[in-house]
Design a protein around this motif. Structure first.
Motif, PDB file in Angstrom:
ATOM      1  N   ASN A  98       0.829  -1.203   0.026  1.00 23.86           N
ATOM      2  CA  ASN A  98      -0.026   0.000   0.003  1.00 23.86           C
ATOM      3  C   ASN A  98       0.770   1.315   0.044  1.00 23.86           C
ATOM      4  O   ASN A  98       1.492   1.550   1.153  1.00 23.86           O
ATOM      5  CB  ASN A  98      -0.912  -0.060   1.479  1.00 23.86           C
ATOM      6  CG  ASN A  98      -2.222  -0.511   1.181  1.00 23.86           C
ATOM      7  OD1 ASN A  98      -2.620  -0.521   0.111  1.00 23.86           O
ATOM      8  ND2 ASN A  98      -2.801  -0.671   2.422  1.00 23.86           N
ATOM      9  N   PRO A  99       0.962   2.072  -1.124  1.00 28.21           N
ATOM     10  CA  PRO A  99       1.841   3.126  -1.118  1.00 28.21           C
ATOM     11  C   PRO A  99       1.384   4.243  -0.010  1.00 28.21           C
ATOM     12  O   PRO A  99       0.077   4.295  -0.067  1.00 28.21           O
ATOM     13  CB  PRO A  99       1.877   3.774  -2.471  1.00 28.21           C
ATOM     14  CG  PRO A  99       0.504   3.094  -3.117  1.00 28.21           C
ATOM     15  CD  PRO A  99       0.106   1.907  -2.412  1.00 28.21           C
ATOM     16  N   VAL A 100       2.289   5.173   0.539  1.00 30.75           N
ATOM     17  CA  VAL A 100       1.846   5.806   1.532  1.00 30.75           C
ATOM     18  C   VAL A 100       1.995   7.303   0.864  1.00 30.75           C
ATOM     19  O   VAL A 100       2.858   7.504   0.088  1.00 30.75           O
ATOM     20  CB  VAL A 100       2.884   5.860   2.718  1.00 30.75           C
ATOM     21  CG1 VAL A 100       2.805   4.367   3.551  1.00 30.75           C
ATOM     22  CG2 VAL A 100       4.385   6.099   2.502  1.00 30.75           C
TER      23      VAL A 100
ATOM     24  N   ALA B 128       3.196  14.473   7.368  1.00 32.59           N
ATOM     25  CA  ALA B 128       2.740  12.956   7.756  1.00 32.59           C
ATOM     26  C   ALA B 128       1.455  12.865   7.315  1.00 32.59           C
ATOM     27  O   ALA B 128       0.609  13.726   6.861  1.00 32.59           O
ATOM     28  CB  ALA B 128       2.912  13.007   9.267  1.00 32.59           C
ATOM     29  N   PRO B 129       1.266  11.375   7.224  1.00 31.63           N
ATOM     30  CA  PRO B 129      -0.423  11.034   6.992  1.00 31.63           C
ATOM     31  C   PRO B 129      -1.276  11.486   7.718  1.00 31.63           C
ATOM     32  O   PRO B 129      -1.110  11.905   8.940  1.00 31.63           O
ATOM     33  CB  PRO B 129      -0.084   9.319   7.028  1.00 31.63           C
ATOM     34  CG  PRO B 129       1.437   9.158   7.218  1.00 31.63           C
ATOM     35  CD  PRO B 129       1.833  10.417   7.584  1.00 31.63           C
TER      36      PRO B 129
ATOM     37  N   GLU C 195      -5.712   8.311   6.194  1.00 26.27           N
ATOM     38  CA  GLU C 195      -4.717   7.189   5.903  1.00 26.27           C
ATOM     39  C   GLU C 195      -4.054   6.572   6.945  1.00 26.27           C
ATOM     40  O   GLU C 195      -4.045   5.047   6.730  1.00 26.27           O
ATOM     41  CB  GLU C 195      -3.631   8.026   5.236  1.00 26.27           C
ATOM     42  CG  GLU C 195      -2.456   7.052   4.567  1.00 26.27           C
ATOM     43  CD  GLU C 195      -1.451   7.682   3.818  1.00 26.27           C
ATOM     44  OE1 GLU C 195      -1.441   8.833   3.253  1.00 26.27           O
ATOM     45  OE2 GLU C 195      -0.441   6.774   3.203  1.00 26.27           O
ATOM     46  N   LEU C 196      -4.119   7.021   8.163  1.00 22.85           N
ATOM     47  CA  LEU C 196      -3.521   6.305   9.151  1.00 22.85           C
ATOM     48  C   LEU C 196      -4.543   5.022   9.687  1.00 22.85           C
ATOM     49  O   LEU C 196      -4.229   4.070   9.776  1.00 22.85           O
ATOM     50  CB  LEU C 196      -3.461   7.181  10.506  1.00 22.85           C
ATOM     51  CG  LEU C 196      -2.085   8.068  10.518  1.00 22.85           C
ATOM     52  CD1 LEU C 196      -2.219   8.925  11.235  1.00 22.85           C
ATOM     53  CD2 LEU C 196      -0.850   7.213  10.315  1.00 22.85           C
ATOM     54  N   ARG C 197      -5.707   5.518   9.377  1.00 21.10           N
ATOM     55  CA  ARG C 197      -6.879   4.446   9.801  1.00 21.10           C
ATOM     56  C   ARG C 197      -6.939   3.419   8.689  1.00 21.10           C
ATOM     57  O   ARG C 197      -6.870   2.211   8.993  1.00 21.10           O
ATOM     58  CB  ARG C 197      -8.379   5.170   9.889  1.00 21.10           C
ATOM     59  CG  ARG C 197      -8.811   5.378  10.869  1.00 21.10           C
ATOM     60  CD  ARG C 197     -10.191   5.660  10.952  1.00 21.10           C
ATOM     61  NE  ARG C 197     -10.656   6.422  10.100  1.00 21.10           N
ATOM     62  CZ  ARG C 197     -10.601   7.944  10.269  1.00 21.10           C
ATOM     63  NH1 ARG C 197     -10.215   8.399  10.967  1.00 21.10           N
ATOM     64  NH2 ARG C 197     -11.012   8.830   9.128  1.00 21.10           N
ATOM     65  N   ALA C 198      -6.739   3.754   7.332  1.00 21.66           N
ATOM     66  CA  ALA C 198      -6.663   2.682   6.269  1.00 21.66           C
ATOM     67  C   ALA C 198      -5.516   1.640   6.286  1.00 21.66           C
ATOM     68  O   ALA C 198      -5.627   0.816   5.970  1.00 21.66           O
ATOM     69  CB  ALA C 198      -6.815   3.553   5.130  1.00 21.66           C
TER      70      ALA C 198
ATOM     71  N   SER D  25       4.501   5.786  10.678  1.00 21.36           N
ATOM     72  CA  SER D  25       5.723   6.526  11.094  1.00 21.36           C
ATOM     73  C   SER D  25       6.427   7.272   9.754  1.00 21.36           C
ATOM     74  O   SER D  25       7.666   7.751   9.666  1.00 21.36           O
ATOM     75  CB  SER D  25       6.910   5.599  11.586  1.00 21.36           C
ATOM     76  OG  SER D  25       6.902   4.230  10.823  1.00 21.36           O
ATOM     77  N   ALA D  26       5.662   7.209   8.707  1.00 18.20           N
ATOM     78  CA  ALA D  26       6.222   7.768   7.398  1.00 18.20           C
ATOM     79  C   ALA D  26       6.329   9.367   7.568  1.00 18.20           C
ATOM     80  O   ALA D  26       5.192  10.000   8.274  1.00 18.20           O
ATOM     81  CB  ALA D  26       5.241   7.428   6.341  1.00 18.20           C
TER      82      ALA D  26
END
Ligand code: SAM
Length: 307
Positions: free
Chosen positions: A5-7, A284-285, A289-292, A298-299
């Motif tokens: 999953n790309p961030v 940061a995400p 995005e953090l949920r998904a 940590s990105a």
């Protein structure tokens, strides 16, 4: 199946301001998620050079991006060698999405994860001879301790290295499970959220793949590949990598070279600045995005522009 999953995809596209007719580099093409988004956003004639050290990633990507094969070129190589294929000063954007991919972590036989049993391998490029098992077998305890400290920030590095030396004298240390169990015995969790082997595994991975050296050289290679006004987007997943990116940006945004040793203003040697920060703070995400994708937690994305 090669699934990653790309961030921070939208953030990367925005940072690189993709346009048709320009050339781009994805230095860590992995599962091809960012690359596909970059190719779509630079339709119909934007060109993409893709690199990855991992043969499985390159194969999976070539299949995934087959419909774009007339405007992308994917190679199995370290991104620090991009200058061999990408002409200096010709690219509008370079992306480095550092670290490991989900398939690398999830496939036990790659040996990156302490959560599954596999060989202590950890090579991103499986043509390379050096593995984690070999480091654990051949290095002196002092050398192992340095790796655990420098690349893992492991404060108990000497004691852990001694315990490994004692353990390997009685049996070959070849499996991830053996190392994870040894770490559980010598550093019980005691309420900590993270597994006691986390730092040692990270440190071994960085050492096996010379990741910090590759990032330092890769940032220089990316800068050479960029044209003036071109952008460099770097996604990091831990503070060591992030520090290297910050130091690189800080050094090249200055319009002088400090004197060796101490930065005394009178002894600075003027030279042109080479880069500027596009945003001062790392991106940061967001919450969605953090949920998904919990692996995005940590990105951090940093963006620089070549002057
Ligand atoms: C986080 S993943 C990238 C995922 C990718 N952006 C995507 O959309 O699927 C990191 C990838 O970079 C590769 N890699 C890490 N260091 C590298 C290096 N120095 N040179 C080339 N590839 C590297 C790894 O093998 C892995 O496939």
């Amino acid at each position: 199946m090669f699934r990653h999953n790309p961030v921070l995809v939208q953030e990367v596209l925005q940072a690189l301001r993709l346009q048709a007719s320009q050339r781009y580099v994805d230095g860590t093409i992995g599962g091809g998620g960012h690359a596909e988004a970059m190719l779509k956003s630079s339709a119909s004639i934007g060109w993409l050079y893709g690199f990855d050290r991992d043969g499985a990633a390159v194969e999976a990507c070539q299949a995934r991006l087959a419909e774009y094969s007339d405007r992308c070129e994917i190679r199995r190589a370290n991104f620090d060698e991009m200058g061999e294929w990408v002409e200096a000063g010709t690219c509008a954007g370079v992306l480095l999405d550092l670290g490991v991919s989900s398939p690398q972590l999830d496939q036990a036989e790659r040996g990156f994860s302490f959560q599954q049993d596999g060989p202590l391998d950890m090579r991103m490029d499986q043509r390379q001879e050096l593995t984690a098992a070999r480091l654990l077998r051949e290095l002196e305890p002092g050398e192992l301790a340095n790796i655990f400290w420098e690349y893992g920030g492991e404060s108990d590095s000497r004691r852990i290295a001694q315990a490994i030396a004692m353990d390997r004298a009685t049996r070959p240390l070849e499996r991830t499970r053996q190392l994870a169990e040894l770490m559980e015995r010598i550093s019980p969790r005691g309420g900590r959220k993270t597994h006691p082997a986390t730092k040692v595994f990270q440190a071994l991975r960085l050492a096996v793949n010379d990741e910090m050296g590759s990032v330092r050289r890769g940032l220089e290679a990316a800068l050479r590949a960029l044209q003036p006004g071109g952008r460099l987007a770097v996604i990091t997943f831990h503070s060591l990598e992030d520090r290297v990116v910050k130091e690189f940006g800080r050094r090249l945004e200055r319009d002088y070279e400090p004197a060796p040793g101490m930065d005394v203003p009178e002894l600075r040697r003027p030279r042109p600045a080479q880069l500027k920060w596009v945003t001062r703070k790392a991106i940061a995400p967001g919450a969605a995005e953090l949920r998904a994708n919990p692996r995005s937690r940590s990105a951090q994305l940093r963006v620089l522009e070549k002057l």
